[in-house]
Motif scaffolding. Structure first.
Motif, PDB file in Angstrom:
ATOM      1  N   LEU A  40      40.481  36.853  36.913  1.00 39.97           N
ATOM      2  CA  LEU A  40      39.842  35.918  38.188  1.00 39.97           C
ATOM      3  C   LEU A  40      39.230  36.938  39.061  1.00 39.97           C
ATOM      4  O   LEU A  40      38.735  38.180  38.901  1.00 39.97           O
ATOM      5  CB  LEU A  40      42.032  36.364  38.434  1.00 39.97           C
ATOM      6  N   TYR A  45      46.784  30.305  38.854  1.00 34.78           N
ATOM      7  CA  TYR A  45      45.848  30.912  40.128  1.00 34.78           C
ATOM      8  C   TYR A  45      44.689  30.419  38.440  1.00 34.78           C
ATOM      9  O   TYR A  45      44.682  30.226  37.583  1.00 34.78           O
ATOM     10  CB  TYR A  45      45.124  33.128  39.602  1.00 34.78           C
ATOM     11  N   LYS A  81      45.005  29.998  44.434  1.00 34.34           N
ATOM     12  CA  LYS A  81      45.898  31.425  44.902  1.00 34.34           C
ATOM     13  C   LYS A  81      47.001  31.318  44.754  1.00 34.34           C
ATOM     14  O   LYS A  81      47.540  31.441  46.597  1.00 34.34           O
ATOM     15  CB  LYS A  81      45.489  32.329  45.003  1.00 34.34           C
TER      16      LYS A  81
END
Length: 318
Positions: free
Chosen positions: A39, A141, A134
Motif C-alpha cells: 500500500l 484498502y 482507504k
C-alpha cells in the motif's frame, strides 16, 4: 577458448536459438511476498527492502508432462535487489526497483562438462503508486501503480567471444511498462490478513528485434500473526498461492518456439519483526502445476530472503 569448445559452443547456440533449450520460467525475477510494498506509505516516510532470490531447475516439461529432452542438465540463478518507496503525499508513493544477477547459469548434459554463465545488472523500474481506497473502519484498502522498466544496457552479454543465449542475458535490453494492483483486507481481532496482488509487465523490442512476451503474476496471500505463549518475539506466517502467466516471445514477425507458460506456485513464508524496526522474511517457492508451450526447462524450487525497514524523514508539513 580451445577449438573443441568453440565447436561445442556453436552447436549449443544453434540448438538454443531454435528454442528447444528454453528456460523461460527461470529467466526473470519479480519482487513478490515480503519484497514489495503493498500500500501507499505515509507522507515523508521511506521504506527500503533488500532481497536475495535463488531459483533452480533440472527437468524439462512439454505441455504439462515431463519430457525426455535433456540438453541442459540444470539451470539456476542468484539475484539480489533493492526496492525503495517514498511517501510523496498521503495518497502517492514513488518507488524504484533495482536488481543484479550474481549469476545465471546453464550446465549442459555433454561430455566433457560444459556450462555458460551470465551476470550483471538487470533493469530498473520507476513507478508511482496511488491509494485508491482507504476504509479504516472496515480495514479494507486498494492501491495501484504504474511504472516504466529501463534496461541498464541494450547490448547483449558476450563471454569468451560467444554471445550468451537469451535465457542467460541479465536484461532483454528493451524498455517496458509495469502495472500493479493491491487489495488488502485485515481482521485485527484474529490477527489475520488477506491480500491479492497483480503485476503485469509488457515489453518493447530490443536492438535485435526481439520482444519478450507479456507476463502477468497473480498472488493470493493469507497471513496470520502468531500469538502463542511459548513463542518469543513477533512472528507472522504467510501462505501464498501464485500464478505466473507468460506470453510467447517474438523475434521479428516470428514467434519464438518453446516460450510461454502458466505455472502455479505454493509459497510459504515466515516473517520476524526485529526490535520493532527490521522485518526479516524467508519464502520458499514450490511449483504445484505447470504448463509450457513447446519444451522448456521448469523450475524445481526457489527461495528468497528479504529485509525491510521503514524510516521517518521528519514531520509532515501541511
Amino acid at each position: 577458448m580451445s577449438p573443441s569448445k568453440i565447436i561445442t559452443a556453436a552447436l549449443l547456440l544453434t540448438v538454443i536459438m531454435t528454442g528447444r533449450a528454453g528456460a523461460q520460467c527461470l529467466s526473470s525475477v519479480n519482487p513478490v511476498g515480503g519484497s514489495g510494498n503493498l500500500l501507499v506509505l505515509e507522507k515523508n516516510s521511506l521504506r527500503t527492502i533488500a532481497f536475495f532470490r535463488y531459483n533452480y531447475g533440472n527437468q524439462y516439461f512439454e505441455g504439462t508432462e515431463r519430457s525426455d529432452f535433456d540438453l541442459i542438465e540444470s539451470a539456476g540463478y542468484s539475484y539480489g535487489g533493492i526496492v525503495a518507496g517514498y511517501g510523496a503525499t498521503d495518497r502517492i508513493t514513488l518507488e524504484t526497483e533495482l536488481g543484479y544477477y550474481f549469476n545465471k547459469t546453464q550446465v549442459y548434459n555433454l561430455d566433457p562438462d560444459y556450462k555458460l554463465s551470465g551476470s550483471g545488472l538487470s533493469s530498473a523500474v520507476l513507478s508511482a503508486k496511488f491509494g485508491l481506497l482507504k476504509d479504516n473502519a472496515r480495514r479494507f484498502y486498494i492501491s495501484s501503480s504504474l511504472g516504466v522498466k529501463i534496461p541498464f544496457t541494450t547490448r547483449p552479454i558476450i563471454r569468451d567471444g560467444v554471445e550468451l543465449p537469451l535465457d542467460l542475458q541479465t536484461t532483454t535490453g528493451a524498455m517496458g511498462a509495469v502495472w500493479q494492483a493491491f487489495v488488502v483486507k485485515e481482521q485485527p481481532v484474529s490477527g489475520t490478513r488477506w491480500f491479492l496482488t497483480e503485476r503485469v509487465e509488457a515489453n518493447a523490442r530490443n536492438r535485435q528485434d526481439y520482444r519478450q512476451g507479456t507476463s502477468a503474476f497473480t498472488s493470493l496471500f493469507f497471513s496470520k500473526h502468531l500469538m502463542f505463549p511459548w513463542l518469543k518475539g513477533d512472528w507472522t506466517a504467510i501462505l501464498q498461492l501464485r500464478n505466473e502467466l507468460r506470453g510467447r516471445d517474438q523475434t521479428g514477425d516470428m514467434w519464438r518456439e518453446s516460450t510461454g507458460s502458466s505455472v502455479f506456485y505454493l509459497s510459504p513464508q515466515i516473517n520476524y519483526f526485529i526490535k520493532e524496526k527490521w522485518n526479516l522474511s524467508l519464502t520458499g517457492d514450490i511449483p504445484l502445476w505447470q504448463k509450457f508451450t513447446g519444451t522448456q526447462l521448469a523450475m524445481k524450487y526457489g527461495f528468497s530472503l528479504n529485509l525491510a525497514r521503514d524510516f521517518s524523514l521528519g514531520k509532515t508539513i501541511d
